[in-house]
Design an enzyme around this catalytic site. Structure first.
Site: not given
Length: 649
Positions: A117, A348, A358
């Site tokens: 993204e 992950r 973020k």
């Protein structure tokens, strides 16, 4: 749909019919396959009782290796990709230890994708995802698509798109195609309408908190039995709000619609992601690419399975946190009769004492805790590379973790230890001495002012060449190294030889302030307990020596510590309570004069101190020193006993 109904009617009137003409595949079958779109064939199981005769025929054709190869060839030609039409299956390299093969993968027919993204900078977790996707694409001689998932204009910026492409270059990843979900907005909207027309979606204006509670209680929305006609009308209004945003030349302020499109799957399913997830919602923020063309956008959950199928992705690599959503992904492809995509799960990558959110990383930048997104304390791709991460070490470390589906918090020291192995292969050796905490030693030997000695850059790799070490009448030693020295003791000055201490001067506190020594040509290096770094004393500012050259250059050594003090932050933690106030320490040193030739990005070893990456090269101005960033080596303390100012990680 009309073509499918016609085919099924034909098969129904001829129960024993398998192919359109005769008893084997013909050009007529291939024409049918093409008419349905070779890149969007429904892949169903031939024994599935729910599959229609036409679907079983298409599935059988889509499973043919010959047709698969022809399909991939066509996709590559459409994408202007260089393809091999020799018919020879390319050989594959052995799997890297730690990696598993892709289920059902065929050489030349694999297509993976990395869908970031464009709402932030890539971090170490993203690096694992893209490196795994790139590895499989290259191993199977397939393709890698980098697709920007730009479905949320509130968070996305062109700046982030550019930074992501730049970071991929830093990682050595070259994709075969760069695409955008926004390129498919009209197509995705068409598929959403298809779901509505099939009675598999409805419009809902239930408040978000109420919707959340209803999903938890497994209770239907009041709009779940909405008619197709009403749903289509509301969906059209949702997607065209901007058309009524002005009246009589005057602009009206339009509020975001409370309506959203939801899939009609099952509100009683144990898998919560199947309890009628949201597929479309309105957002009036201008999009960074399409501007104000659209005012309603698909969610990732709807867009991803559609675009994966349309772009020819064969294997979608998804982290295990998406496991529950994998069933939702498959439902959408089944409901829309799209070509199925295999899902390959991996864990992950998390590190202790690291923040990957973020929102939290942005806070660090905004409050000035760090200098920017490339700060060497940051877990961003550009941050860790600036810190001194070796690309090959990162790749191998990532692949070694690739097959694991267990989410663990890795220790940075394990990675740094692997990183050191790669750095050490090419790191040239130099020396540096603290500018304030050192002791002068006067050599009693007849050492000329411009006397030099050749020494290897690397003790284990002569191919790296040699450098000159300047000898001198006065040399500097680290103060900490001189503690407890006595007359008669023999020490080793690295790259010079054995020296016997002939004199010791101390101050009132008993601290050694000056030494005298003499080279012992017949001294035994192995018997000497101290093997020390040293440098010739620098020229005193304002003085001029005949035929003299600089003996040192000014250097800044930067050490870094973790940004947070807690090993793993919990959801309930206020991360600002755990920000480490002491994460940077700087030491000013006299550096070996050979350091002046280093270029930005080079990694060297300062003997007995550690590994350093050049952040700012020396440009010949003493007011702008050489800036070196310490690269951790996975050990709890610095090599050679020269202790740093911060924890050694």
């Amino acid at each position: 749909m009309a073509l499918m109904i016609t085919l099924n009617h034909s098969f129904a009137t001829n129960p024993g019919q398998t192919y359109l003409v005769g008893y084997e595949m013909s050009v007529a079958d291939l024409a049918l396959y093409t008419a349905f779109g070779y890149n969007a064939i429904p892949a169903v199981t031939g024994t599935d009782a729910a599959a229609s005769p036409a679907e079983r025929l298409l599935d059988m054709m889509a499973s043919s290796p010959v047709i698969l190869q022809a399909t991939q060839l066509a996709v590559d030609i459409v994408c202007n990709t260089t393809v091999d039409i020799s018919g020879v299956t390319p050989a594959m390299e052995e799997l890297v230890p730690g990696m598993n093969g892709l289920e059902g993968a065929l050489p030349g027919l694999v297509c993976t994708r990395f869908p970031p993204e464009p709402s932030g900078y890539l971090h170490i977790g993203h690096a694992k995802a893209v490196l795994l996707n790139n590895y499989y694409a290259r191993r199977y001689h397939g393709r890698l698509i980098v697709r920007f998932d730009d479905t949320n204009p509130s968070k996305e910026k062109e700046e982030f798109r550019e930074s992501i492409l730049s970071d991929l270059g830093l990682l050595g990843v070259n994709s075969d195609r760069v695409t955008f979900t926004s390129d498919y907005f009209d197509t995705i909207r068409g598929y959403a309408i298809r779901l509505i027309e099939a009675g598999l979606a409805y419009m809902d204006d239930t408040p978000q908190e109420v919707m959340k509670d209803e999903r938890m209680m497994r209770r239907d929305s009041k709009h779940r039995q909405q008619s197709v006609e009403e749903c289509l009308t509301l969906f059209h209004e949702l997607c065209n709000t901007h058309a009524s945003a002005s009246s009589g030349g005057k602009t009206k302020e339009v509020n975001v619609s409370p309506w959203c499109l939801r899939a009609k799957i099952s509100m009683t399913c144990d898998n919560g992601t199947l309890r009628d997830p949201v597929l479309y919602r309105q957002n009036l923020t201008p999009h960074h690419r399409t501007l104000s063309t659209y005012v309603a956008y698909p969610t990732y959950d709807l867009a991803c399975p559609i675009v994966d199928s349309l772009e020819g992705v064969s294997h979608a690599l998804r982290t295990t946190e998406y496991n529950d959503r994998d069933e939702q992904y498959a439902w959408i492809q089944r409901a829309l009769n799209l070509r199925r995509v295999r899902i390959h799960a991996f864990a992950r990558l998390n590190f202790r004492y690291a923040v990957l959110s973020k929102r939290k990383l942005t806070k660090f930048v905004e409050n000035g805790t760090v200098t920017g997104w490339d700060d060497p304390r940051f877990p961003t791709v550009r941050g860790v590379l600036r810190r001194g991460v070796n690309l090959e070490a990162l790749r191998m470390f990532t692949l070694s973790q690739g097959a694991s589906k267990n989410v663990v918090n890795m220790e940075w020291n394990k990675f740094w230890a692997e990183n050191k192995k790669e750095l050490d292969k090419d790191a040239k050796r130099y020396m540096a001495i603290d500018t304030t905490r050192h002791v002068k030693m006067i050599m009693e030997d007849d050492v000329g002012e411009n006397e030099y000695k050749l020494t290897a850059y690397h003790p284990k790799d002569p191919s790296l060449g040699k450098r000159v070490v300047r000898l001198g009448k006065e040399v500097m030693l680290e103060q900490i190294d001189t503690e407890g020295m006595v007359v008669g003791e023999q020490i080793v000055l690295m790259r010079w030889g054995v020296v016997e201490i002939t004199g010791v001067q101390t101050n009132d506190a008993g601290v050694i302030t000056e030494l005298t020594g003499k080279v012992k040509p017949d001294g035994n290096v192995k018997e000497a307990k101290r093997k020390l770094s040293w440098l010739c004393c620098p020229q005193i500012p304002g003085t001029v020596r005949k035929n003299s050259h600089p003996t040192t250059i000014p250097c800044e050594l930067h050490e870094f510590d973790n940004l947070i003090t807690k090993e793993k932050l919990e959801e309930t933690d206020n991360f600002e309570d755990f920000i480490n106030p002491h994460t940077l320490a700087t030491t000013i040193v006299h550096g070996d004069v050979g350091l002046r030739n280093l270029k930005k990005g080079e990694v060297i070893q300062l003997e007995r101190r550690g590994y350093y990456r050049v952040d700012e090269p020396y440009v010949g101005n003493d007011r702008k020193p050489l800036v070196l960033f310490m690269v951790p080596d996975g050990k709890s303390k610095a090599m050679g006993g020269l202790k740093g100012k911060l924890a050694h990680h």
